[in-house]
Design a protein around this motif. Structure first.
Motif, mmCIF file in Angstrom:
data_model
loop_
_atom_site.group_PDB
_atom_site.id
_atom_site.type_symbol
_atom_site.label_atom_id
_atom_site.label_comp_id
_atom_site.label_asym_id
_atom_site.label_seq_id
_atom_site.Cartn_x
_atom_site.Cartn_y
_atom_site.Cartn_z
ATOM 1 N N SER A 277 0.660 -1.231 0.212
ATOM 2 C CA SER A 277 0.077 0.118 0.200
ATOM 3 C C SER A 277 0.830 1.179 -0.072
ATOM 4 C CB SER A 277 -0.765 0.156 1.612
ATOM 5 O OG SER A 277 -0.108 0.807 2.031
ATOM 6 N N GLU A 278 0.075 2.315 0.073
ATOM 7 C CA GLU A 278 0.835 3.536 0.050
ATOM 8 C C GLU A 278 1.145 4.153 0.866
ATOM 9 O OE1 GLU A 278 0.485 7.998 -1.726
ATOM 10 O OE2 GLU A 278 -1.216 6.937 -2.970
ATOM 11 N N ALA A 279 0.200 3.524 2.261
ATOM 12 C CA ALA A 279 1.007 3.971 3.497
ATOM 13 C C ALA A 279 2.208 3.228 3.570
ATOM 14 C CB ALA A 279 -0.365 3.102 4.553
ATOM 15 N N GLU A 280 2.066 2.508 3.171
ATOM 16 C CA GLU A 280 3.309 0.643 3.740
ATOM 17 C C GLU A 280 4.872 1.677 3.269
ATOM 18 O OE1 GLU A 280 2.075 -4.044 4.028
ATOM 19 O OE2 GLU A 280 1.772 -2.518 2.085
ATOM 20 N N LEU A 281 4.473 2.268 1.738
ATOM 21 C CA LEU A 281 6.136 2.878 1.117
ATOM 22 C C LEU A 281 6.408 3.893 2.141
ATOM 23 C CD1 LEU A 281 7.340 2.467 -1.049
ATOM 24 C CD2 LEU A 281 6.014 4.088 -2.446
ATOM 25 N N LYS A 282 5.428 4.242 2.747
ATOM 26 C CA LYS A 282 5.699 5.992 2.825
ATOM 27 C C LYS A 282 5.992 5.314 4.472
ATOM 28 C CE LYS A 282 2.015 8.853 1.132
ATOM 29 N NZ LYS A 282 0.887 9.522 1.584
ATOM 30 N N GLN A 283 6.064 4.515 5.087
ATOM 31 C CA GLN A 283 7.078 4.379 6.372
ATOM 32 C C GLN A 283 8.180 3.679 6.496
ATOM 33 O OE1 GLN A 283 4.397 0.807 7.966
ATOM 34 N NE2 GLN A 283 3.047 2.195 8.916
ATOM 35 N N LEU A 284 8.458 3.867 4.696
ATOM 36 C CA LEU A 284 10.043 2.904 4.546
ATOM 37 C C LEU A 284 11.468 4.753 4.668
ATOM 38 C CD1 LEU A 284 9.898 0.799 1.310
ATOM 39 C CD2 LEU A 284 9.931 0.160 3.386
ATOM 40 N N HIS A 285 12.031 4.030 5.282
ATOM 41 C CA HIS A 285 13.471 5.548 5.372
ATOM 42 C C HIS A 285 13.793 5.689 4.558
ATOM 43 C CE1 HIS A 285 15.355 7.695 7.695
ATOM 44 N NE2 HIS A 285 16.469 7.809 7.344
ATOM 45 N N GLY A 286 13.573 6.864 3.766
ATOM 46 C CA GLY A 286 13.917 7.368 3.227
ATOM 47 C C GLY A 286 12.998 7.243 1.790
ATOM 48 N N ILE A 287 11.787 7.115 1.945
ATOM 49 C CA ILE A 287 10.687 7.355 0.662
ATOM 50 C C ILE A 287 9.528 8.662 1.450
ATOM 51 C CG2 ILE A 287 8.600 6.842 0.323
ATOM 52 C CD1 ILE A 287 10.933 5.109 -0.642
ATOM 53 N N GLY A 288 9.715 9.765 0.733
ATOM 54 C CA GLY A 288 9.469 11.048 1.355
ATOM 55 C C GLY A 288 8.156 11.657 -0.642
ATOM 56 N N PRO A 289 7.768 12.369 0.397
ATOM 57 C CA PRO A 289 6.084 12.364 -0.432
ATOM 58 C C PRO A 289 6.872 12.834 -2.372
ATOM 59 C CG PRO A 289 6.634 14.377 1.012
ATOM 60 C CD PRO A 289 7.265 13.588 1.092
ATOM 61 N N ASN A 290 7.729 13.680 -2.074
ATOM 62 C CA ASN A 290 8.222 12.879 -3.883
ATOM 63 C C ASN A 290 8.923 11.988 -4.593
ATOM 64 O OD1 ASN A 290 8.832 15.161 -6.111
ATOM 65 N ND2 ASN A 290 10.983 14.981 -5.720
ATOM 66 N N ALA A 291 9.354 10.936 -3.788
ATOM 67 C CA ALA A 291 9.070 10.098 -4.099
ATOM 68 C C ALA A 291 7.919 8.876 -4.385
ATOM 69 C CB ALA A 291 10.432 8.911 -3.242
ATOM 70 N N VAL A 292 7.123 9.290 -3.594
ATOM 71 C CA VAL A 292 5.817 8.525 -3.774
ATOM 72 C C VAL A 292 5.240 8.768 -4.781
ATOM 73 C CG1 VAL A 292 3.367 8.427 -2.354
ATOM 74 C CG2 VAL A 292 5.743 8.622 -0.944
ATOM 75 N N LYS A 293 5.091 10.175 -5.317
ATOM 76 C CA LYS A 293 4.747 10.802 -6.205
ATOM 77 C C LYS A 293 5.396 9.723 -7.712
ATOM 78 C CE LYS A 293 3.845 15.267 -9.007
ATOM 79 N NZ LYS A 293 4.259 17.033 -8.518
ATOM 80 N N GLN A 294 6.314 10.016 -7.812
ATOM 81 C CA GLN A 294 7.617 9.447 -9.117
ATOM 82 C C GLN A 294 6.716 8.302 -8.769
ATOM 83 O OE1 GLN A 294 11.591 11.025 -7.271
ATOM 84 N NE2 GLN A 294 12.349 11.648 -9.653
ATOM 85 N N ILE A 295 6.999 7.558 -7.740
ATOM 86 C CA ILE A 295 6.365 6.275 -7.584
ATOM 87 C C ILE A 295 5.240 5.861 -8.309
ATOM 88 C CG2 ILE A 295 6.109 3.532 -6.325
ATOM 89 C CD1 ILE A 295 9.311 5.461 -5.163
ATOM 90 N N ARG A 296 3.913 6.925 -7.383
ATOM 91 C CA ARG A 296 1.977 6.378 -8.470
ATOM 92 C C ARG A 296 2.491 6.742 -10.289
ATOM 93 N NH1 ARG A 296 0.695 10.966 -5.768
ATOM 94 N NH2 ARG A 296 -0.042 9.869 -3.924
ATOM 95 N N ASN A 297 3.447 7.930 -10.084
ATOM 96 C CA ASN A 297 3.197 8.493 -11.561
ATOM 97 C C ASN A 297 3.865 7.130 -12.602
ATOM 98 O OD1 ASN A 297 2.093 10.825 -11.300
ATOM 99 N ND2 ASN A 297 4.239 11.992 -11.339
ATOM 100 N N ALA A 298 5.174 6.592 -12.344
ATOM 101 C CA ALA A 298 4.903 5.151 -12.620
ATOM 102 C C ALA A 298 4.604 4.317 -12.892
ATOM 103 C CB ALA A 298 6.873 5.125 -12.131
ATOM 104 N N LEU A 299 3.711 4.035 -11.528
ATOM 105 C CA LEU A 299 2.779 2.762 -11.775
ATOM 106 C C LEU A 299 1.864 3.128 -12.344
ATOM 107 C CD1 LEU A 299 2.546 2.100 -7.664
ATOM 108 C CD2 LEU A 299 3.521 0.560 -9.209
ATOM 109 N N GLU A 300 1.431 3.893 -12.540
ATOM 110 C CA GLU A 300 0.104 4.488 -13.478
ATOM 111 C C GLU A 300 0.329 4.583 -15.006
ATOM 112 O OE1 GLU A 300 -0.995 8.585 -11.904
ATOM 113 O OE2 GLU A 300 -1.992 7.692 -10.637
#
Length: 62
Positions: free
Chosen positions: A31-54
């Motif tokens: 889940s996105e929540a699980e991803l955010k819990q990883l140390h080193g994953i910030g809002p920008n990384a989540v956005k980039q990964i979400r866009n790549a997934l889509e």
């Protein structure tokens, strides 16, 4: 071979590597929540990964 987004910051790449998440398909199984819990994953990384997934027709797990 990894298919992670090209502009991902080094801390985010390290976090994903340490969690053995090297492919977008693997990331789509958490889940996105699980991803955010990883140390080193910030809002920008989540956005980039979400866009790549889509772009591949994938989403985060619910």
């Amino acid at each position: 071979m990894s298919d992670l987004p090209a502009g991902l910051a080094k801390p985010a790449i390290r976090a994903l590597t340490n969690a053995n998440l090297l492919q977008l398909e693997q990331i789509s199984k958490i889940s996105e929540a699980e991803l955010k819990q990883l140390h080193g994953i910030g809002p920008n990384a989540v956005k980039q990964i979400r866009n790549a997934l889509e772009a591949k027709g994938l989403t985060f797990s619910k």
